[in-house]
Scaffold this active site. Structure first.
Site, short mmCIF file in Angstrom:
data_model
loop_
_atom_site.label_atom_id
_atom_site.label_comp_id
_atom_site.label_asym_id
_atom_site.label_seq_id
_atom_site.Cartn_x
_atom_site.Cartn_y
_atom_site.Cartn_z
N ASP A 84 0.96 -1.08 0.04
CA ASP A 84 0.00 -0.06 0.03
C ASP A 84 0.87 1.19 0.13
OD1 ASP A 84 -2.42 -1.68 0.23
OD2 ASP A 84 -2.28 -1.68 2.20
N ASP A 117 -7.01 -1.63 -4.24
CA ASP A 117 -8.08 -1.41 -3.25
C ASP A 117 -9.23 -0.44 -3.82
OD1 ASP A 117 -6.83 -2.93 -1.42
OD2 ASP A 117 -5.81 -1.09 -0.58
#
Length: 198
Positions: A155, A169
């Protein structure tokens, strides 16, 4: 002896042909295959774009962002910061890596199965976003440390108080929201609407 002439009824022939065509389709109203193929192609193209974008941005993030040293883009609100996430989207359920991997595999299988009868372009868009996002994070689960089905997802996008996330995501969440909206308005994957006779 004269040969008997058998009269042919075009209407009867048409009815016979129609019955033969309906043998393969119990409902008698098979959807046009070209439309289904086009929607399926749209689904996989969208998924491919999301997957490719996710993988590329993760490679760039790992190569250019140092852990613990965020890169600020817009004031102190938007930044790029490298995080290894063992959990689900937005760093949730961090202790359930194995289960999340299996869930993601199930999502991929489910999307592919729905895609076999897909006729709605909006469902193709939503499912494509979800499929691309699920595949993007699955690549991390299988090929990143610490091991197969336990890999930590990369991330790198941070916006305010929101948990750090990635392109995959975003695809999953946006696709899921679109699918919920389509369900609420009664639009089915095959292009029909609930409560409306075909």
């Amino acid at each position: 002896m004269d040969d008997e002439r058998v009269s042919q009824d075009p209407t009867a022939e048409n009815e016979t042909d129609a019955e033969d065509r309906n043998d393969d389709d119990p409902s008698g109203s098979a959807p046009p295959q070209p439309v289904t193929h086009q929607r399926r192609l749209l689904l996989f193209v969208i998924a491919g774009v999301v997957l490719a974008t996710d993988l590329l941005t993760k490679i760039l993030a790992v190569a250019n962002i140092e852990p613990g040293r965020p890169v600020w883009l817009i004031g102190d609100i938007v930044s790029l910061r490298l995080v290894r996430n063992p959990g689900a989207a937005f760093s949730m359920a961090t202790g359930m890596t194995w289960l999340l991997t299996l869930v993601a595999v199930g999502v991929v299988i489910g999307v592919v199965r729905i895609g076999r009868t897909l006729r709605s372009p909006w469902w193709a868009l939503g499912l494509g976003l979800v499929l691309g996002g699920a595949l993007g994070n699955l690549v991390d689960r299988f090929f990143r440390a610490p091991g197969v089905m336990q890999g930590h997802v990369v991330d790198f996008v941070s916006v305010g108080w929101w948990p750090v996330f990635n392109v995959a995501d975003s695809g999953i969440v946006c696709g899921a929201i679109l699918l919920v909206v389509l369900t609420l308005i009664g639009l089915e994957p095959d292009g029909t609407r609930k409560g409306v006779e075909k």
